[in-house]
Design a protein around this motif. Sequence first.
Motif, PDB file in Angstrom:
ATOM      1  N   ALA A 115     -25.806  19.735  47.036  1.00 13.23           N
ATOM      2  CA  ALA A 115     -24.818  20.397  47.884  1.00 13.23           C
ATOM      3  C   ALA A 115     -23.416  19.847  47.627  1.00 13.23           C
ATOM      4  O   ALA A 115     -22.447  20.612  47.488  1.00 13.23           O
ATOM      5  CB  ALA A 115     -25.197  20.228  49.349  1.00 13.23           C
ATOM      6  N   LEU A 116     -23.305  18.527  47.532  1.00 10.28           N
ATOM      7  CA  LEU A 116     -21.995  17.922  47.304  1.00 10.28           C
ATOM      8  C   LEU A 116     -21.474  18.251  45.908  1.00 10.28           C
ATOM      9  O   LEU A 116     -20.273  18.490  45.722  1.00 10.28           O
ATOM     10  CB  LEU A 116     -22.079  16.407  47.497  1.00 10.28           C
ATOM     11  CG  LEU A 116     -22.350  15.948  48.945  1.00 10.28           C
ATOM     12  CD1 LEU A 116     -22.564  14.446  49.007  1.00 10.28           C
ATOM     13  CD2 LEU A 116     -21.189  16.354  49.858  1.00 10.28           C
ATOM     14  N   ARG A 117     -22.362  18.298  44.938  1.00 10.17           N
ATOM     15  CA  ARG A 117     -21.939  18.692  43.594  1.00 10.17           C
ATOM     16  C   ARG A 117     -21.440  20.137  43.577  1.00 10.17           C
ATOM     17  O   ARG A 117     -20.469  20.470  42.909  1.00 10.17           O
ATOM     18  CB  ARG A 117     -23.101  18.526  42.610  1.00 10.17           C
ATOM     19  CG  ARG A 117     -23.388  17.076  42.206  1.00 10.17           C
ATOM     20  CD  ARG A 117     -24.729  16.956  41.509  1.00 10.17           C
ATOM     21  NE  ARG A 117     -24.791  17.807  40.312  1.00 10.17           N
ATOM     22  CZ  ARG A 117     -25.922  18.058  39.648  1.00 10.17           C
ATOM     23  NH1 ARG A 117     -27.086  17.559  40.107  1.00 10.17           N
ATOM     24  NH2 ARG A 117     -25.906  18.808  38.575  1.00 10.17           N
ATOM     25  N   GLY A 118     -22.117  20.987  44.332  1.00 12.17           N
ATOM     26  CA  GLY A 118     -21.679  22.371  44.418  1.00 12.17           C
ATOM     27  C   GLY A 118     -20.285  22.495  45.011  1.00 12.17           C
ATOM     28  O   GLY A 118     -19.439  23.232  44.497  1.00 12.17           O
ATOM     29  N   ILE A 119     -20.024  21.754  46.081  1.00 14.55           N
ATOM     30  CA  ILE A 119     -18.702  21.801  46.715  1.00 14.55           C
ATOM     31  C   ILE A 119     -17.645  21.241  45.766  1.00 14.55           C
ATOM     32  O   ILE A 119     -16.529  21.775  45.668  1.00 14.55           O
ATOM     33  CB  ILE A 119     -18.732  21.017  48.039  1.00 14.55           C
ATOM     34  CG1 ILE A 119     -19.678  21.704  49.031  1.00 14.55           C
ATOM     35  CG2 ILE A 119     -17.333  20.917  48.633  1.00 14.55           C
ATOM     36  CD1 ILE A 119     -19.951  20.899  50.279  1.00 14.55           C
ATOM     37  N   ALA A 120     -18.007  20.168  45.045  1.00 14.75           N
ATOM     38  CA  ALA A 120     -17.062  19.588  44.088  1.00 14.75           C
ATOM     39  C   ALA A 120     -16.715  20.578  42.983  1.00 14.75           C
ATOM     40  O   ALA A 120     -15.541  20.732  42.605  1.00 14.75           O
ATOM     41  CB  ALA A 120     -17.649  18.305  43.485  1.00 14.75           C
ATOM     42  N   MET A 121     -17.720  21.274  42.458  1.00 13.05           N
ATOM     43  CA  MET A 121     -17.455  22.255  41.408  1.00 13.05           C
ATOM     44  C   MET A 121     -16.604  23.408  41.930  1.00 13.05           C
ATOM     45  O   MET A 121     -15.768  23.963  41.205  1.00 13.05           O
ATOM     46  CB  MET A 121     -18.772  22.786  40.841  1.00 13.05           C
ATOM     47  CG  MET A 121     -19.619  21.733  40.128  1.00 13.05           C
ATOM     48  SD  MET A 121     -18.729  20.815  38.855  1.00 13.05           S
ATOM     49  CE  MET A 121     -18.396  22.114  37.662  1.00 13.05           C
ATOM     50  N   ALA A 122     -16.807  23.764  43.186  1.00 15.63           N
ATOM     51  CA  ALA A 122     -15.974  24.811  43.782  1.00 15.63           C
ATOM     52  C   ALA A 122     -14.521  24.361  43.855  1.00 15.63           C
ATOM     53  O   ALA A 122     -13.598  25.132  43.567  1.00 15.63           O
ATOM     54  CB  ALA A 122     -16.500  25.170  45.168  1.00 15.63           C
ATOM     55  N   GLN A 123     -14.300  23.101  44.253  1.00 15.23           N
ATOM     56  CA  GLN A 123     -12.936  22.598  44.319  1.00 15.23           C
ATOM     57  C   GLN A 123     -12.283  22.545  42.943  1.00 15.23           C
ATOM     58  O   GLN A 123     -11.067  22.671  42.806  1.00 15.23           O
ATOM     59  CB  GLN A 123     -12.917  21.211  44.967  1.00 15.23           C
ATOM     60  CG  GLN A 123     -13.229  21.223  46.456  1.00 15.23           C
ATOM     61  CD  GLN A 123     -13.023  19.871  47.114  1.00 15.23           C
ATOM     62  OE1 GLN A 123     -12.564  18.920  46.490  1.00 15.23           O
ATOM     63  NE2 GLN A 123     -13.390  19.781  48.385  1.00 15.23           N
ATOM     64  N   LEU A 124     -13.108  22.390  41.906  1.00 14.54           N
ATOM     65  CA  LEU A 124     -12.589  22.363  40.536  1.00 14.54           C
ATOM     66  C   LEU A 124     -12.433  23.764  39.942  1.00 14.54           C
ATOM     67  O   LEU A 124     -11.951  23.918  38.825  1.00 14.54           O
ATOM     68  CB  LEU A 124     -13.514  21.526  39.646  1.00 14.54           C
ATOM     69  CG  LEU A 124     -13.529  20.018  39.938  1.00 14.54           C
ATOM     70  CD1 LEU A 124     -14.636  19.335  39.161  1.00 14.54           C
ATOM     71  CD2 LEU A 124     -12.175  19.401  39.592  1.00 14.54           C
TER      72      LEU A 124
END
Length: 408
Positions: free
Chosen positions: A34-43
């Motif tokens: 989940a956190l990786r998904g949010i990080a990729m969204a921010q990128l």
Amino acid sequence: MDSLITAAAQALAAGDPLAALKRVALRDDAPALALRGIAMAQLGDFARAKALLKSAARAFSPREAMARARCVVAEAEIALVSRDLGWPARTLDAARATLEAHGDAVNAAHARNLEARRLLLIGRLDEAERLLAGTDPAPLPPALRVAHALIVAGIAIRRVQTKAARGALAQAQEAAHAAGIPALAAEVESASRVMETTAARVIVRGEERPVMLDEVETLLASGTLVIDACRNVVRDDRSVVGLTTRPVLFALARALAEAWPGDASRNTLLARAFRARHADESHRARLRVEMGRLRAELRGLTDVSATRHGFKLVPRRANEIAVLAPPVEEPHAAVLAFLADGESWSSSALAIALGASPRTVQRALEQLAGEGKVQSFGRGRALRWTTPSVPGFPTTLLLPGPLPGVLG
């Protein structure tokens, strides 16, 4: 929750996705996904972000309803940013209810902001306002206060309520400073520029001048009879007559207003309304019919009188007549108004936002692309449309929403 997950979550909250990825990039448990998904969204890698969030939602057990709901909210945010307006709003509403039931007030508020932003985007201002009603943003983290204030400002701008808009933008700027996230500060700065940008042109007695949004508000409240070519309505400070679905009548009204206090010749009216280069008796007969219809539509605002050479407007209450026009006249101005937000749009999302048929929007995009005003990338369902910024255009007055003032 272990220390790495906590640290990654704190980094994401501070707007530092790279720091978050350093802590969870090699993990494939549900919280890390989940956190990786949010990080990729921010990128900006939305496709990868959506895949990671879906994997995370599947990895959480059925008993972890709150974690699943948070994944849904994150997916909804990605859908909004990538202008996937067909994303199921009921799913987000259910996730918000789950978060509220489990006492997660912060993420529930985030979900509410996302719902309101979508409603604002498609012009459903009353619904967006009702959704935010009774919500006190003061206890929320600064980033969520920014989002709340920007929605309030957006509603006020669409309604041409400049005092309320400036107040909300000031609150957003203060909260963005407290958040310390550069991307948020840039978003607030971009939103604030609307107040200092030419919103329209005003044409009065043959003279034309550019006006800001606050000048538009003053004009609409002045009692002047306004032929609004941004919304295709005729109005004064008491009533509004919509001619959005009557383009011929609006073209005639505008031509008469631009000629006021004189009259507009029949040849001018025929050219403006019917594009008739060589008028014959059938054109003149049709002009008389359309003038009768226009007189009936505007009977509460103005009379349409026949003169020796043509027709003229005779206002019933107003002492002045003005035409409010976009800064730059474009055949597909509303499409360009949405594309100018800097995001990439699908044709289906534009159709939803404009309330038009997908084929109508597709034809407009194809014509604009042929003129070099928009460009596309991707293929099939991934096809997206963007446009470079056009100086002085477009205006927020072209975006959909309830008419300001008398029709809240």
